[in-house]
Design an enzyme around this catalytic site. Structure first.
Site, PDB file in Angstrom:
ATOM      1  N   PRO A  86     -22.368  26.363 -26.790  1.00 18.92           N
ATOM      2  CA  PRO A  86     -23.030  25.466 -27.748  1.00 18.92           C
ATOM      3  C   PRO A  86     -22.405  25.473 -29.141  1.00 18.92           C
ATOM      4  CG  PRO A  86     -24.660  26.577 -26.403  1.00 18.92           C
ATOM      5  CD  PRO A  86     -23.331  27.193 -26.050  1.00 18.92           C
ATOM      6  N   CYS A  87     -22.334  24.260 -29.726  1.00 19.58           N
ATOM      7  CA  CYS A  87     -21.680  24.076 -31.027  1.00 19.58           C
ATOM      8  C   CYS A  87     -22.594  24.227 -32.242  1.00 19.58           C
ATOM      9  CB  CYS A  87     -21.040  22.688 -31.076  1.00 19.58           C
ATOM     10  SG  CYS A  87     -19.774  22.429 -29.821  1.00 19.58           S
ATOM     11  N   PRO A  88     -23.904  23.888 -32.147  1.00 19.31           N
ATOM     12  CA  PRO A  88     -24.738  23.911 -33.355  1.00 19.31           C
ATOM     13  C   PRO A  88     -24.686  25.189 -34.185  1.00 19.31           C
ATOM     14  CG  PRO A  88     -25.911  22.820 -31.581  1.00 19.31           C
ATOM     15  CD  PRO A  88     -24.657  23.381 -30.975  1.00 19.31           C
TER      16      PRO A  88
END
Length: 432
Positions: A86-88
């Protein structure tokens, strides 16, 4: 092991999957949390690997849930562990919470590699991970891989350098067993730069759009696109990104406020569409790198879901290029002329605190480093490190001292807050 087999985690709808397939890899497993993206992945892998049981090949659920899969089960069965965690936690839009974000799985993926023991690891994430804010985090990843017996490389790659008509900078990590290091090099950039109108012109003209408008759009859109942003279920429908991205699209005479169901036709009037035409999902897919029959990929779900699957993907041509570099290293085909420097220090303050089993003042850190780094800069680095690691602060002679403690990131700990967050999320999903 020299066979090109891969286990992919946080696989999404399959941008990395397709790129690795075109680089010669075969999937042993793909794990994805979102059911619709997993359905897209399953349908396409069934076409690419028709002899495999797709129900076992693609598993749906939290990648850190051992009821879904266990890394040890694939020891000796796959040469590569790959994923787009995941990037967030690292993006500006996600407030760059790093280890404090329950979605952070980067450190967990490193530990999964230690448990699975592949020959190589490929992980990708957003450009924000390259910020000074995460220097200590990057250093910890490199150091942990070294402890596990790997040499790890970080590199910032831009999609436009690999035949994709958009910017899309991504941080790429490749970790290799020592015997493959001398055979690895980052992929060379493409000699051809593609533009938006260059890859979408035929689609824009497909419904009989007037030659006048088409010519205007072709001229305006003859440039690289801004980064496609997939977004999340929490934030609105399908559009081409935040305000800054929409302004960039406006310069290409393209309306970034939503997506069209079809290309403009004969009845399209500029007074009704002063911002220009909107893109379709098929057009966005091309901009993300699904170009031509070679990159054929069929997406499941409704328009917004399909757009998010595409927008959140690792562009297949970039994944393919990196995959080829890894495949060449594993095959020990030829030693490249340029080998990445494996021991670049990302955060010397972190390294010093990690290696010293004592509390240190900023002045002592400066002395031990033997560098020109100012006391103010050292304190700033410690404050950044403290966002992802426990830093014990005490006082000695009226001056603060610092000692590095545990990494806050989720690495599989039974008592980590991530378990609580995901348990609550599962409960809400059952109720809804």
């Amino acid at each position: 092991m020299t066979d090109l087999s891969v286990v992919e985690i946080c696989a999404g709808a399959g941008g990395q999957s397709l790129g690795l397939h075109l680089a010669g890899f075969k999937h042993e497993l793909a794990v994805e949390l979102d059911p619709t993206a997993a359905a897209t992945l399953a349908a396409n892998l069934q076409r690419l690997q028709p002899d495999d049981d797709v129900d076992d090949l693609v598993r749906v659920g939290d990648v850190a849930d051992e009821a879904v899969w266990k890394p040890e089960d694939f020891t000796g069965k796959a040469a590569v562990l790959a994923g787009g965690v995941p990037c967030p936690p690292f993006s500006v839009a996600g407030r760059q919470l790093g280890s404090a974000d329950e979605r952070d799985l980067f450190a967990w993926a490193v530990e999964a590699a230690g448990r699975m023991q592949p020959e190589a690891v490929l992980l990708e994430n957003v450009r924000g991970l390259n910020d000074a804010r995460f220097a200590g985090y990057r250093q910890a990843v490199v150091d942990r891989f070294a402890t596990l017996g790997y040499t790890a490389f970080w590199e910032l790659l831009e999609a436009r350098d690999f035949g994709v008509p958009q910017l899309r900078p991504r941080m790429i990590l490749v970790a290799l067993r020592p015997e493959y290091v001398d055979y690895f090099a980052w992929p060379e950039k493409s000699a051809v730069t593609r533009t938006v109108s260059g890859v979408l012109g035929d689609l824009m003209a497909a419904n009989g759009w007037s030659e006048e408008y088409l010519a205007r759009w072709m001229a305006k859109a003859d440039r690289i696109a801004p980064t496609i942003v997939g977004g999340s279920k929490k934030h609105g429908g399908a559009d081409l990104g935040p305000t800054r991205a929409k302004r960039a699209w406006a310069e290409l005479w393209t309306d970034g406020h939503g997506l069209a169901d079809r290309a403009p036709g004969e009845d399209w009037k500029i007074e009704d569409h002063p911002r220009g035409p909107k893109l379709t999902v098929e057009m966005v897919a091309r901009i993300q790198g699904w170009l031509g029959e070679e990159y054929r990929w069929d997406f499941e779900g409704r328009k917004t879901s399909r757009y998010r699957q595409i927008g959140n993907a690792f562009p297949p041509p970039v994944a393919r290029a990196v995959g080829v570099s890894i495949a060449q290293a594993l095959g020990k085909k030829q030693k490249p002329s340029t080998i990445p420097a494996p021991r670049r220090v990302h955060d010397e303050v972190y390294r010093l605190l990690r290696d010293r089993d004592e509390a240190l003042t900023a002045e002592r850190i400066q002395q031990l480093l033997g560098s020109t780094m100012s006391i103010e800069k050292i304190i700033q680095r410690i404050e950044a490190i403290a966002l992802d690691f426990i830093v014990e602060v005490q006082s000695r002679g009226g001056r603060p001292t610092y000692r590095l403690g545990a990494w806050r990131a989720f690495r599989g700990q039974d008592d980590h807050d991530r378990h609580i967050a995901f348990a609550e999320a599962r409960s809400r999903a059952k109720v809804s």
